[in-house]
Design a protein around this motif. Sequence first.
Motif, PDB file in Angstrom:
ATOM      1  N   UNK A 114       0.846  -1.195   0.000  1.00 40.98           N
ATOM      2  CA  UNK A 114       0.000   0.000   0.000  1.00 40.98           C
ATOM      3  C   UNK A 114       0.880   1.244   0.000  1.00 40.98           C
ATOM      4  N   UNK A 115       0.592   2.145  -0.928  1.00 33.14           N
ATOM      5  CA  UNK A 115       1.360   3.388  -0.998  1.00 33.14           C
ATOM      6  C   UNK A 115       0.461   4.574  -0.692  1.00 33.14           C
ATOM      7  N   UNK A 116       1.084   5.645  -0.274  1.00 31.83           N
ATOM      8  CA  UNK A 116       0.388   6.909  -0.033  1.00 31.83           C
ATOM      9  C   UNK A 116       0.520   7.787  -1.271  1.00 31.83           C
ATOM     10  N   UNK A 117      -0.592   8.268  -1.783  1.00 31.86           N
ATOM     11  CA  UNK A 117      -0.596   9.209  -2.900  1.00 31.86           C
ATOM     12  C   UNK A 117      -1.096  10.555  -2.389  1.00 31.86           C
ATOM     13  N   UNK A 118      -0.388  11.614  -2.744  1.00 29.79           N
ATOM     14  CA  UNK A 118      -0.750  12.966  -2.304  1.00 29.79           C
ATOM     15  C   UNK A 118      -0.827  13.876  -3.529  1.00 29.79           C
ATOM     16  N   UNK A 119      -1.911  14.607  -3.641  1.00 28.59           N
ATOM     17  CA  UNK A 119      -2.089  15.556  -4.741  1.00 28.59           C
ATOM     18  C   UNK A 119      -2.260  16.954  -4.152  1.00 28.59           C
ATOM     19  N   UNK A 130     -10.549  14.051 -12.049  1.00 28.81           N
ATOM     20  CA  UNK A 130      -9.730  14.683 -11.012  1.00 28.81           C
ATOM     21  C   UNK A 130      -8.751  13.714 -10.367  1.00 28.81           C
ATOM     22  N   UNK A 131      -8.922  12.411 -10.609  1.00 28.27           N
ATOM     23  CA  UNK A 131      -8.036  11.419  -9.985  1.00 28.27           C
ATOM     24  C   UNK A 131      -6.748  11.178 -10.769  1.00 28.27           C
ATOM     25  N   UNK A 132      -6.588  11.804 -11.917  1.00 31.74           N
ATOM     26  CA  UNK A 132      -5.418  11.493 -12.751  1.00 31.74           C
ATOM     27  C   UNK A 132      -4.104  11.775 -12.031  1.00 31.74           C
ATOM     28  N   UNK A 133      -3.969  12.931 -11.422  1.00 33.31           N
ATOM     29  CA  UNK A 133      -2.707  13.250 -10.750  1.00 33.31           C
ATOM     30  C   UNK A 133      -2.528  12.432  -9.470  1.00 33.31           C
ATOM     31  N   UNK A 134      -3.625  12.128  -8.791  1.00 30.23           N
ATOM     32  CA  UNK A 134      -3.547  11.316  -7.583  1.00 30.23           C
ATOM     33  C   UNK A 134      -3.081   9.898  -7.933  1.00 30.23           C
ATOM     34  N   UNK A 135      -3.653   9.319  -8.975  1.00 27.38           N
ATOM     35  CA  UNK A 135      -3.243   7.984  -9.402  1.00 27.38           C
ATOM     36  C   UNK A 135      -1.825   7.997  -9.972  1.00 27.38           C
ATOM     37  N   UNK A 150      -2.298  -3.168  -7.572  1.00 30.50           N
ATOM     38  CA  UNK A 150      -3.366  -3.310  -8.554  1.00 30.50           C
ATOM     39  C   UNK A 150      -4.070  -1.996  -8.834  1.00 30.50           C
ATOM     40  N   UNK A 151      -3.713  -0.938  -8.077  1.00 26.96           N
ATOM     41  CA  UNK A 151      -4.283   0.383  -8.323  1.00 26.96           C
ATOM     42  C   UNK A 151      -5.586   0.672  -7.614  1.00 26.96           C
ATOM     43  N   UNK A 152      -6.002  -0.196  -6.698  1.00 27.41           N
ATOM     44  CA  UNK A 152      -7.261   0.032  -5.987  1.00 27.41           C
ATOM     45  C   UNK A 152      -7.096   1.095  -4.908  1.00 27.41           C
ATOM     46  N   UNK A 153      -7.979   2.098  -4.937  1.00 30.08           N
ATOM     47  CA  UNK A 153      -7.979   3.122  -3.893  1.00 30.08           C
ATOM     48  C   UNK A 153      -8.700   2.561  -2.673  1.00 30.08           C
ATOM     49  N   UNK A 154      -7.957   2.387  -1.581  1.00 23.35           N
ATOM     50  CA  UNK A 154      -8.499   1.768  -0.370  1.00 23.35           C
ATOM     51  C   UNK A 154      -9.166   2.786   0.546  1.00 23.35           C
ATOM     52  N   UNK A 155      -8.763   4.024   0.442  1.00 27.13           N
ATOM     53  CA  UNK A 155      -9.340   5.078   1.260  1.00 27.13           C
ATOM     54  C   UNK A 155      -8.783   6.407   0.826  1.00 27.13           C
ATOM     55  N   UNK A 197      -5.825  19.860  -1.073  1.00 27.16           N
ATOM     56  CA  UNK A 197      -4.923  18.704  -1.005  1.00 27.16           C
ATOM     57  C   UNK A 197      -5.785  17.456  -0.899  1.00 27.16           C
ATOM     58  N   UNK A 198      -5.443  16.436  -1.694  1.00 26.75           N
ATOM     59  CA  UNK A 198      -6.128  15.149  -1.615  1.00 26.75           C
ATOM     60  C   UNK A 198      -5.093  14.075  -1.339  1.00 26.75           C
ATOM     61  N   UNK A 199      -5.448  13.118  -0.509  1.00 26.98           N
ATOM     62  CA  UNK A 199      -4.566  11.978  -0.263  1.00 26.98           C
ATOM     63  C   UNK A 199      -5.365  10.695  -0.482  1.00 26.98           C
ATOM     64  N   UNK A 200      -4.663   9.639  -0.814  1.00 24.62           N
ATOM     65  CA  UNK A 200      -5.312   8.331  -0.962  1.00 24.62           C
ATOM     66  C   UNK A 200      -4.320   7.248  -0.594  1.00 24.62           C
ATOM     67  N   UNK A 201      -4.817   6.181  -0.058  1.00 27.56           N
ATOM     68  CA  UNK A 201      -4.018   4.979   0.145  1.00 27.56           C
ATOM     69  C   UNK A 201      -4.394   4.026  -0.983  1.00 27.56           C
ATOM     70  N   UNK A 202      -3.389   3.651  -1.780  1.00 26.53           N
ATOM     71  CA  UNK A 202      -3.632   2.867  -2.991  1.00 26.53           C
ATOM     72  C   UNK A 202      -2.927   1.527  -2.862  1.00 26.53           C
ATOM     73  N   UNK A 203      -3.689   0.452  -3.079  1.00 24.78           N
ATOM     74  CA  UNK A 203      -3.136  -0.876  -2.947  1.00 24.78           C
ATOM     75  C   UNK A 203      -2.608  -1.427  -4.255  1.00 24.78           C
TER      76      UNK A 203
END
Length: 378
Positions: free
Chosen positions: A74-79, A359-364, A93-98, A85-91
């Motif tokens: 799981x990685x942390x993505x920050x935009x 809007x998720x392009x930069x976050x992903x 396979x690219x699944x956004x977990x939260x 500011x948006x953050x996501x935890x991405x598992x």
Amino acid sequence: MRRHNRTVLLRRLHVGGPCTRASLAAELGLNRSTIKALVDGLAESGVVEERVPRQRSGAGRPSLLVLPQPHAAVVLAVDVRVDQVAIALVGLGGEILGRNSWNLRVRTREPEEVVTHVVDSAVVLAADIGVTMVAGGVSVPGVVRRSDGLVHEAPNLHWTDVPLGERLASVFDMPVVVGNDAELGALAEHLRGAARGSSDAVYVSADVGVGGGVISDGSALRGTAGYVGELGHMMVNPAGRPCYCGSKGCWETEVGEPALCRALGLREGAPRGAVVAELRSLATSPTQVRERLAEFTEWLTVGLVNVVNVLGPELVVLGDLFTALPGTLISDVAQEVRRRSLVSRAVGGTRIEVSILGADSTLLGAAELAFEPVLDAV
């Protein structure tokens, strides 16, 4: 060689999704015994699992699908944007977990405030989900030195020489990589969006400023020290408005969010929602689109003709605020680019499409940046 094959297989599953062993062998050019050994090893360590497909076709025993396990890495993505500011935890396979996000004001836009809020929010989110972060990726609207994550300049944030990568890596005690927002948008579109399958593409996004990311021969074009893609500061109108960069008539002064507000008759700095609502209302009348946005359309066309002539992509993806532009405007611009660009005519017409990631392009893209070294170590 085994380590290399393992990484290649894992990357295929991470980006391409579930696949049978037979398909993996065919796609990767490996024999079935090698694939079996690799999949068995990954399954034993909990990185992948095999499952009967939900939809079966034909008679006989169905082939098992090999699926990446999101919680295995799981990685942390920050935009970081100008106003949010948006953050996501991405598992895996690219699944956004939260995810979580918050608005920025003048005080909360200071680098230390942003770092503190990112850390606090990420720690709480990871605890809620019950995962451990192994790396981080950050998207910033500015000029970033890839080697250490130094934000050399992010004018719209009023940041100069901010050691963002080092600061976050130190606090989280994990690798953190920082990249330019448009470059990461291009990466995400190439791997998971509109540019998937295109080996030469340009991603152009508009927020307060305008930026670009380039995919050349299947790889991100990063330039010296990671400085590349400042398409917004390509001068298109010598008699144009002054730009904060010290020049005038830069492309972003003609097609950035403030320029679009002027064209729509809105005050500069109007809420993004108001801009999008006005564009959607206008889209119902192609005649109104052409009349009210004629000058904006012309400058967007001029810039894209230059981009296509210089870089020769097969595809241009328009992201962020550009995704809200009326379809008739996009069609008119695409037609003019094909007509005016020598390169576009030579390759049979460069396609111009809007982002499908929104809007998720930069976050992903930030997540994929973080995953690059992780896939070698999982």
